[in-house]
Motif scaffolding. Structure first.
Motif, PDB file in Angstrom:
ATOM      1  N   PHE A   1      -4.739   7.954 -13.849  1.00  0.00           N
ATOM      2  CA  PHE A   1      -5.763   7.384 -12.975  1.00  0.00           C
ATOM      3  C   PHE A   1      -5.905   5.886 -13.229  1.00  0.00           C
ATOM      4  O   PHE A   1      -6.060   5.102 -12.300  1.00  0.00           O
ATOM      5  CB  PHE A   1      -7.114   8.088 -13.179  1.00  0.00           C
ATOM      6  CG  PHE A   1      -7.095   9.548 -12.767  1.00  0.00           C
ATOM      7  CD1 PHE A   1      -6.028  10.078 -12.065  1.00  0.00           C
ATOM      8  CD2 PHE A   1      -8.160  10.384 -13.091  1.00  0.00           C
ATOM      9  CE1 PHE A   1      -6.006  11.424 -11.696  1.00  0.00           C
ATOM     10  CE2 PHE A   1      -8.149  11.725 -12.724  1.00  0.00           C
ATOM     11  CZ  PHE A   1      -7.072  12.238 -12.029  1.00  0.00           C
TER      12      PHE A   1
ATOM     13  N   ASP B   1      -3.658  -4.779  -5.642  1.00  0.00           N
ATOM     14  CA  ASP B   1      -3.396  -4.871  -4.203  1.00  0.00           C
ATOM     15  C   ASP B   1      -4.679  -5.112  -3.411  1.00  0.00           C
ATOM     16  O   ASP B   1      -4.669  -5.777  -2.382  1.00  0.00           O
ATOM     17  CB  ASP B   1      -2.741  -3.576  -3.697  1.00  0.00           C
ATOM     18  CG  ASP B   1      -1.339  -3.422  -4.228  1.00  0.00           C
ATOM     19  OD1 ASP B   1      -0.820  -4.398  -4.819  1.00  0.00           O
ATOM     20  OD2 ASP B   1      -0.759  -2.331  -4.070  1.00  0.00           O
ATOM     21  N   PHE B   2      -5.770  -4.549  -3.907  1.00  0.00           N
ATOM     22  CA  PHE B   2      -7.040  -4.735  -3.218  1.00  0.00           C
ATOM     23  C   PHE B   2      -7.454  -6.207  -3.273  1.00  0.00           C
ATOM     24  O   PHE B   2      -7.903  -6.777  -2.282  1.00  0.00           O
ATOM     25  CB  PHE B   2      -8.105  -3.847  -3.860  1.00  0.00           C
ATOM     26  CG  PHE B   2      -9.401  -3.813  -3.108  1.00  0.00           C
ATOM     27  CD1 PHE B   2      -9.489  -3.179  -1.873  1.00  0.00           C
ATOM     28  CD2 PHE B   2     -10.542  -4.408  -3.626  1.00  0.00           C
ATOM     29  CE1 PHE B   2     -10.678  -3.138  -1.172  1.00  0.00           C
ATOM     30  CE2 PHE B   2     -11.731  -4.378  -2.931  1.00  0.00           C
ATOM     31  CZ  PHE B   2     -11.806  -3.735  -1.708  1.00  0.00           C
ATOM     32  N   VAL B   3      -7.270  -6.794  -4.441  1.00  0.00           N
ATOM     33  CA  VAL B   3      -7.576  -8.219  -4.574  1.00  0.00           C
ATOM     34  C   VAL B   3      -6.705  -9.013  -3.610  1.00  0.00           C
ATOM     35  O   VAL B   3      -7.164  -9.932  -2.932  1.00  0.00           O
ATOM     36  CB  VAL B   3      -7.349  -8.690  -6.030  1.00  0.00           C
ATOM     37  CG1 VAL B   3      -7.438 -10.200  -6.120  1.00  0.00           C
ATOM     38  CG2 VAL B   3      -8.358  -8.042  -6.959  1.00  0.00           C
TER      39      VAL B   3
ATOM     40  N   VAL C   1       1.245   7.833  -5.731  1.00  0.00           N
ATOM     41  CA  VAL C   1       0.083   8.700  -5.876  1.00  0.00           C
ATOM     42  C   VAL C   1       0.357  10.087  -5.300  1.00  0.00           C
ATOM     43  O   VAL C   1       0.042  11.113  -5.917  1.00  0.00           O
ATOM     44  CB  VAL C   1      -1.134   8.044  -5.205  1.00  0.00           C
ATOM     45  CG1 VAL C   1      -2.285   9.021  -5.067  1.00  0.00           C
ATOM     46  CG2 VAL C   1      -1.584   6.826  -5.989  1.00  0.00           C
TER      47      VAL C   1
ATOM     48  N   VAL D   1       0.834  -1.196   0.000  1.00  0.00           N
ATOM     49  CA  VAL D   1       0.000   0.000   0.000  1.00  0.00           C
ATOM     50  C   VAL D   1       0.866   1.242   0.000  1.00  0.00           C
ATOM     51  O   VAL D   1       0.618   2.195  -0.738  1.00  0.00           O
ATOM     52  CB  VAL D   1      -0.913   0.039   1.240  1.00  0.00           C
ATOM     53  CG1 VAL D   1      -1.564   1.388   1.395  1.00  0.00           C
ATOM     54  CG2 VAL D   1      -1.978  -0.999   1.124  1.00  0.00           C
TER      55      VAL D   1
ATOM     56  N   VAL E   1      -5.533  -8.067  -0.691  1.00  0.00           N
ATOM     57  CA  VAL E   1      -5.948  -7.971   0.708  1.00  0.00           C
ATOM     58  C   VAL E   1      -7.341  -8.565   0.934  1.00  0.00           C
ATOM     59  O   VAL E   1      -7.739  -8.830   2.055  1.00  0.00           O
ATOM     60  CB  VAL E   1      -5.876  -6.512   1.221  1.00  0.00           C
ATOM     61  CG1 VAL E   1      -7.022  -5.673   0.702  1.00  0.00           C
ATOM     62  CG2 VAL E   1      -5.831  -6.456   2.737  1.00  0.00           C
TER      63      VAL E   1
ATOM     64  N   LEU F   1       2.379   2.321  -3.399  1.00  0.00           N
ATOM     65  CA  LEU F   1       1.407   3.008  -4.248  1.00  0.00           C
ATOM     66  C   LEU F   1       1.092   4.401  -3.689  1.00  0.00           C
ATOM     67  O   LEU F   1       0.984   5.379  -4.427  1.00  0.00           O
ATOM     68  CB  LEU F   1       0.131   2.176  -4.360  1.00  0.00           C
ATOM     69  CG  LEU F   1      -0.967   2.766  -5.227  1.00  0.00           C
ATOM     70  CD1 LEU F   1      -0.464   2.994  -6.646  1.00  0.00           C
ATOM     71  CD2 LEU F   1      -2.194   1.867  -5.256  1.00  0.00           C
ATOM     72  N   HIS F   2       0.984   4.461  -2.378  1.00  0.00           N
ATOM     73  CA  HIS F   2       0.726   5.736  -1.712  1.00  0.00           C
ATOM     74  C   HIS F   2       1.786   6.776  -2.128  1.00  0.00           C
ATOM     75  O   HIS F   2       1.463   7.897  -2.519  1.00  0.00           O
ATOM     76  CB  HIS F   2       0.764   5.497  -0.195  1.00  0.00           C
ATOM     77  CG  HIS F   2       0.348   6.659   0.640  1.00  0.00           C
ATOM     78  ND1 HIS F   2      -0.084   6.545   1.920  1.00  0.00           N
ATOM     79  CD2 HIS F   2       0.305   7.969   0.378  1.00  0.00           C
ATOM     80  CE1 HIS F   2      -0.384   7.722   2.410  1.00  0.00           C
ATOM     81  NE2 HIS F   2      -0.140   8.614   1.491  1.00  0.00           N
TER      82      HIS F   2
ATOM     83  N   TRP G   1      -3.082   4.050 -11.562  1.00  0.00           N
ATOM     84  CA  TRP G   1      -3.336   3.870 -10.135  1.00  0.00           C
ATOM     85  C   TRP G   1      -4.354   2.769  -9.927  1.00  0.00           C
ATOM     86  O   TRP G   1      -4.226   1.945  -9.032  1.00  0.00           O
ATOM     87  CB  TRP G   1      -3.909   5.148  -9.504  1.00  0.00           C
ATOM     88  CG  TRP G   1      -3.008   6.320  -9.546  1.00  0.00           C
ATOM     89  CD1 TRP G   1      -1.721   6.365 -10.000  1.00  0.00           C
ATOM     90  CD2 TRP G   1      -3.327   7.636  -9.120  1.00  0.00           C
ATOM     91  NE1 TRP G   1      -1.231   7.625  -9.884  1.00  0.00           N
ATOM     92  CE2 TRP G   1      -2.188   8.438  -9.346  1.00  0.00           C
ATOM     93  CE3 TRP G   1      -4.459   8.227  -8.573  1.00  0.00           C
ATOM     94  CZ2 TRP G   1      -2.158   9.791  -9.044  1.00  0.00           C
ATOM     95  CZ3 TRP G   1      -4.431   9.567  -8.263  1.00  0.00           C
ATOM     96  CH2 TRP G   1      -3.289  10.355  -8.493  1.00  0.00           C
ATOM     97  N   PHE G   2      -5.370   2.803 -10.750  1.00  0.00           N
ATOM     98  CA  PHE G   2      -6.434   1.814 -10.574  1.00  0.00           C
ATOM     99  C   PHE G   2      -5.882   0.403 -10.714  1.00  0.00           C
ATOM    100  O   PHE G   2      -6.184  -0.460  -9.903  1.00  0.00           O
ATOM    101  CB  PHE G   2      -7.552   2.043 -11.592  1.00  0.00           C
ATOM    102  CG  PHE G   2      -8.477   0.872 -11.689  1.00  0.00           C
ATOM    103  CD1 PHE G   2      -9.379   0.616 -10.677  1.00  0.00           C
ATOM    104  CD2 PHE G   2      -8.402  -0.013 -12.764  1.00  0.00           C
ATOM    105  CE1 PHE G   2     -10.211  -0.481 -10.728  1.00  0.00           C
ATOM    106  CE2 PHE G   2      -9.224  -1.119 -12.815  1.00  0.00           C
ATOM    107  CZ  PHE G   2     -10.131  -1.351 -11.797  1.00  0.00           C
TER     108      PHE G   2
ATOM    109  N   ILE H   1      -2.825  -0.807 -10.369  1.00  0.00           N
ATOM    110  CA  ILE H   1      -1.993  -1.223  -9.239  1.00  0.00           C
ATOM    111  C   ILE H   1      -2.854  -1.387  -7.988  1.00  0.00           C
ATOM    112  O   ILE H   1      -2.758  -2.374  -7.252  1.00  0.00           O
ATOM    113  CB  ILE H   1      -0.885  -0.186  -8.956  1.00  0.00           C
ATOM    114  CG1 ILE H   1      -0.110   0.094 -10.242  1.00  0.00           C
ATOM    115  CG2 ILE H   1       0.038  -0.669  -7.852  1.00  0.00           C
ATOM    116  CD1 ILE H   1       0.850   1.255 -10.117  1.00  0.00           C
ATOM    117  N   GLY H   2      -3.721  -0.405  -7.773  1.00  0.00           N
ATOM    118  CA  GLY H   2      -4.543  -0.398  -6.570  1.00  0.00           C
ATOM    119  C   GLY H   2      -5.479  -1.591  -6.537  1.00  0.00           C
ATOM    120  O   GLY H   2      -5.664  -2.224  -5.501  1.00  0.00           O
ATOM    121  N   PHE H   3      -6.038  -1.923  -7.675  1.00  0.00           N
ATOM    122  CA  PHE H   3      -6.998  -3.020  -7.672  1.00  0.00           C
ATOM    123  C   PHE H   3      -6.289  -4.353  -7.451  1.00  0.00           C
ATOM    124  O   PHE H   3      -6.784  -5.212  -6.747  1.00  0.00           O
ATOM    125  CB  PHE H   3      -7.797  -3.031  -8.968  1.00  0.00           C
ATOM    126  CG  PHE H   3      -8.966  -3.967  -8.894  1.00  0.00           C
ATOM    127  CD1 PHE H   3      -9.960  -3.781  -7.937  1.00  0.00           C
ATOM    128  CD2 PHE H   3      -9.078  -5.045  -9.767  1.00  0.00           C
ATOM    129  CE1 PHE H   3     -11.032  -4.648  -7.844  1.00  0.00           C
ATOM    130  CE2 PHE H   3     -10.143  -5.910  -9.672  1.00  0.00           C
ATOM    131  CZ  PHE H   3     -11.117  -5.716  -8.717  1.00  0.00           C
TER     132      PHE H   3
END
Ligand code: HEM
Ligand SMILES: [Cu+2]
Lengths: 557, 348
Positions: free
Chosen positions: B81, B91-93, B29, B22, B95, B25-26, B84-85, B87-89
């Motif tokens: 955007f 990582d979301f998957v 961003v 996280v 967690v 990515l933080h 970010w999405f 990479i973020g998604f």
């Protein structure tokens, strides 16, 4: 409106006052009894009354904010107990959202300016317009009665099952919000119909001022989304009083259903608050850089785009509520689109300044603050929509800082800019420029000092709605409270010189900014029927500051 | 670099595998956000100065964007955007998907505490023991209202929803103690709903589990043994203390003389209390019993009406035992450890 009468009018100029001028007093003095104000059907008077009320609500909400901020000065109890604190932040949220941010710009400036900008004599339904003001006040009175008799401690999001179990007085406040919803719908309907049917000859859709576009997009959201909120609030009241069991798992209900319904309204509601401010700022950036809007159509369409995708983004409030991973992905992408539409606007505003002729007056100072809050607040919004980053940030102070930056920052900047920009139009007097700039600087600085520490608090992990907090968060909280005092000082100064200007201010010229906005095509303050003598003819685009000789060859970049 | 940014952004230490992901990515961003704000801001400021108004009635050129410009305006943010999405998604998957071999812990939020239970092993209140470097899946629910389980150092959070189970997982990387906070507003003592995760090294973990199993059993035997030796009233009050701890009286009532959410039990028996309606009342057996069954009937001034009723949750003998226990708290020097930390109960 007959074409024959317009032959003598100068295109795009203030019509010369005719000999009947003396018989057309400004709307302010046309009838001075209390009744002539309270029962008026004149959109301008209704706008002024809205302005007075929303300012009062802003004062109430602001007082709650300062109480909340003072309480957070120390880690333990500071000035109030936990229950009072919970009520205070709830009322701060409820008052600011439902009584200030949603009605402020549409109610005060939308009502006043929209018909003027469309060359109309009034809005389509003047009686409905007056009714919407009174609905707002009735709703507000019921809610405030509830606040005095017990108050509510649920947070403005009213999440079930807490809101259906708490012993505080939820019902009157939710019922008040329900009534306020009708006010919002009525205003929206009125604006939609007015825009469709009452444009003066010559004002085609693509010659409407951008403020009108923004109000139009806002109105669409108000009409489509508000009923959902109304119904869900009634369901909560029903659940609390009669134990329906729609949201209560003990009775087979689903608390997450409430969140879906609530955010289906409340996420678009964010755009109800922020789109009007985008509209105001488009007017102001054009007027003070004396330039046609760079990418007029892009700005107009992006308002509609935001209004549209705004309806499909609500799930980003629920990434960690147990919704499916797939849903989270869909909502994340859709939310990004809102960011893209906003970015288009930002770029076009900056583009408007390019090759302009900038006059750095108070409204323009607020425009600068606005640009910054929008970029920063908007980018943090996209960061939030990045699903994995939302996990640590959700429901921490990062959220509080983010929405204050984007919604509150943008709205406050636009609201203050609008007051200053349209002050001569509405009241025929000038405010003091020096004090205007001083208080704008204080407000922008104070705002940053209040909320930047809150971004960091969120990073550090401090949850929102916290009465007490671990010691390690104190420094940032103290900084935030100090910032809030600065902010309050800025508002107090504005209040003083604006009230002073109302009475003693220098008499304003009819168009002191030499603005080409359509609302300036009549006198300041306007007469009751908006235009005296021949109707202006609208041959030019709004915000057209081009030398007539050069008008033929647009300069492309 | 990581360290520096971590400090600058006031982030807590990174104590889980997800935290590191996280945060990277933080940083990305935040950097893009700062840079783009800076570029927009600088452009705007440059324009404000470069294009100052020079004459009152100055006109301007008719500048409009070309299709190319508008294309850049749309695609530039979109590209960022979407990056970010993606990479973020991913990582979301990550967690959202606990590994197959993770260890389960059940978590229950309750106003205002966290209860943990292990499928085979001890129960705990407010303290969660886990081994380091081993995935732990949390199965989370709530007894009453919404809560949200948040461990800043692990960067994980998941709502506790009554009536359903949600799940999340983490793999702690460093032994240590980390704070648990509740991030979903849940009423009066929301901000006091704190707990901690104790991450143990593998050896410590094994020892702890063994201790708990043994300890659990032994505590039970010890309790019985003690009860057998003590005189009748002492037994009842000891029982009362145990019941009071089990049903959660000590979340709101202390026994050390300090008022908490509710009045302290210490010295309560026999005291004259002033009620919110102005009357006063001597605390006796009847009043204590009534307060358990119908807490709102007589409220002591200065305390909110938040106590739940125990009608139907306590049997007659249990109620009597609690009353007896409160009666023993008349002298100031009686202390119990009940509020000083977590209570472990063997799984039934
Ligand atoms: C003087 C300026 C302000 C200060 C110092 C301030 C402070 C705060 C604080 C500290 C909170 C967090 C409460 C909590 O999470 O416990 C909060 C929440 C909120 N504020 Fe403000 N605020 C200010 C102005 C405004 C304005 C002008 C608006 C709207 C126009 C607004 C809207 C909200 C909303 C919607 C919330 C969320 C309430 C909730 O979570 O229940 N605030 N504010
Ligand atoms: Cu909680």
């Amino acid at each position: 409106m007959s074409p024959s009468s317009s032959t003598e009018a100068v295109p795009g100029a203030v019509p010369a006052p005719d000999e009947h001028h003396e018989h057309h007093p400004s709307y302010l003095v046309d009838g001075t009894t209390v009744k002539s104000w309270l029962l008026t059907l004149d959109h301008k008077r209704i706008g002024v009354m809205y302005l007075i009320w929303v300012l009062l609500f802003f004062l109430i909400g602001g007082t709650y904010a300062l109480v909340v901020r003072l309480e957070l000065l120390t880690p333990g109890p500071t000035i109030i107990d936990a229950m009072t604190y919970n009520r205070a932040f709830t009322m701060h949220g409820v008052v600011m959202i439902f009584l200030f941010m949603i009605p402020a710009i549409p109610g005060a400036f939308g009502n006043f300016m929209l018909p003027l900008m469309l060359g109309a004599k009034d809005v389509a339904f003047p009686r409905l317009n007056l009714l919407s003001l009174y609905l707002l006040l009735i709703g507000a009175m019921i809610a405030i009665w509830g606040m005095i008799n017990g108050g509510m401690d649920t947070g403005w999001t009213f999440y079930t099952p807490y809101s259906t179990h708490t012993t505080t007085t939820v019902a009157p406040i939710l019922f008040g919000a329900f009534i306020i919803g009708f006010s919002s719908i009525a205003t929206g309907l009125n604006f939609i119909v007015t825009t469709h049917t009452m444009r003066a000859p010559g004002i085609t859709w693509f010659k409407m001022p951008l403020f009108v576009w923004a109000m139009y997009a806002t109105a669409c959201i108000q009409v489509l989304a508000t009923p959902v909120l109304g119904l869900v609030l009634l369901l909560v009241v029903g659940e609390q009083l009669f134990h329906f069991g729609i949201f209560d798992p003990a009775r087979g209900g689903d608390p997450v259903l409430f969140q879906h319904l609530f955010w289906f309204y409340s996420h678009p509601a964010v755009y109800i608050m922020v789109l009007p401010s985008f509209g105001v700022m488009s007017e102001i950036v054009a007027a003070f850089s004396r330039k046609n809007i760079f990418g007029y159509r892009a700005v107009a369409f992006s308002s509609l785009g935001i209004a549209f995708v705004g309806f499909f983004a609500w799930g980003h409030h629920m990434f960690v509520s147990g919704q499916s991973t797939f849903n989270a992905g869909v909502f994340a992408v859709l939310t990004m689109l809102v960011g893209v539409f906003t970015a288009i606007k930002v770029f076009n505003w900056v583009g408007t300044v390019y090759k302009g002729a900038v006059d750095f007056k108070t409204p323009f100072a607020y425009f600068c603050g606005f640009l910054y809050f929008t970029v920063f607040g908007g980018m943090t919004g996209v960061a939030f929509a990045t699903a994995s980053l939302d996990v640590p940030w959700h429901d921490t102070y990062f959220v509080v800082a983010h929405f204050h930056f984007i919604m509150v920052g943008a709205t406050i900047m636009a609201f203050m800019a609008a007051i200053h920009y349209w002050f001569p139009k509405m009241f025929g007097r000038m405010y003091h420029e020096g004090w205007g700039l001083v208080s704008a600087a204080l407000i922008i600085l104070g705002f940053n000092a209040t909320f930047i520490p809150q971004f960091l608090l969120g990073n550090a992990g401090m949850p929102r709605r916290y009465y007490e907090y671990p010691e390690r968060f104190q420094t940032l909280n103290v900084a935030s409270t100090a910032g809030a005092s600065l902010l309050a000082l800025g508002f107090i100064i504005s209040a003083i010189y604006l009230v002073y200007a109302l009475v003693y201010g220098e008499k304003a010229a009819s168009n002191p900014w030499h603005s080409k906005g359509y609302e300036w095509l009549t006198e300041s303050p306007p007469p009751t029927h908006n235009f005296v003598g021949p109707q202006p003819i609208y041959t030019e685009e709004p915000h057209f500051y081009v030398d007539p000789e050069k008008a033929e060859e647009p300069y492309e970049v | 670099m990581n360290e520096l940014l971590n400090k600058l952004l006031f982030l807590p230490e990174q104590a889980s595998t997800f935290a590191e992901r996280v945060d990277s990515l933080h940083y990305f961003v935040v950097t893009v956000t700062m840079l783009s704000s800076f570029v927009t801001g600088t452009a705007a400021i440059y324009f404000f100065f470069r294009y100052r108004r020079r004459a009152d009635h100055q006109t301007t050129e008719y500048v409009i964007p070309s299709v190319k410009t508008e294309f850049v305006f749309v695609s530039l943010p979109l590209v960022f955007f979407l990056a970010w999405f993606v990479i973020g998604f991913r990582d979301f998957v990550y967690v959202q998907t606990p590994p197959k071999d993770s260890m389960d812990v059940y978590v229950m939020g309750k106003q205002w505490m966290w209860k943990f239970s292990y499928p085979e092993g001890p129960n705990g209140v407010n303290v969660l023991h886990v081994p380091a470097n081993r995935p732990v899946r949390l199965l989370i629910t709530s007894r009453d209202v919404l809560h949200s389980f948040f461990v800043p150092a692990f960067r994980i959070k998941m709502d506790a929803v009554p009536g359903r189970y949600t799940q999340t997982w983490f793999e702690a990387t460093k032994p240590g103690t980390y704070q648990i906070l509740c991030t979903e507003y849940c009423g009066l003592s929301h901000s006091k709903m704190l707990g901690e995760v104790v991450v143990l090294s593998p050896e410590e973990w094994d020892a702890w589990v063994k201790e708990q199993r043994k300890g659990g059993l032994q505590n039970r035997q010890d309790a019985l043994a003690d009860l057998a030796l003590e005189p009748e009233t002492a037994r009842m009050s000891a029982q009362g203390q145990k019941v009071a701890a089990e049903v959660g009286c000590f979340k709101c009532h202390t026994v050390n003389g300090e008022p908490h959410i509710g009045p302290t039990f210490q010295g309560m028996y026999g005291r004259m209390e002033t009620m919110q309606d102005g009357t006063s009342l001597r605390v006796d057996e009847a009043y204590i019993t009534q307060s358990m069954m119908d807490p709102g009937a007589h409220l002591v001034t200065g305390f909110p009406n938040v106590m739940p009723t125990f009608q139907g949750k306590l049997t007659g003998p249990q109620t009597a035992a609690i009353v007896e226990y409160i009666k023993t708290l008349r002298t100031p020097d009686i202390r119990t450890g009940a509020t000083q930390g977590p209570v472990y109960e063997p799984i039934q």
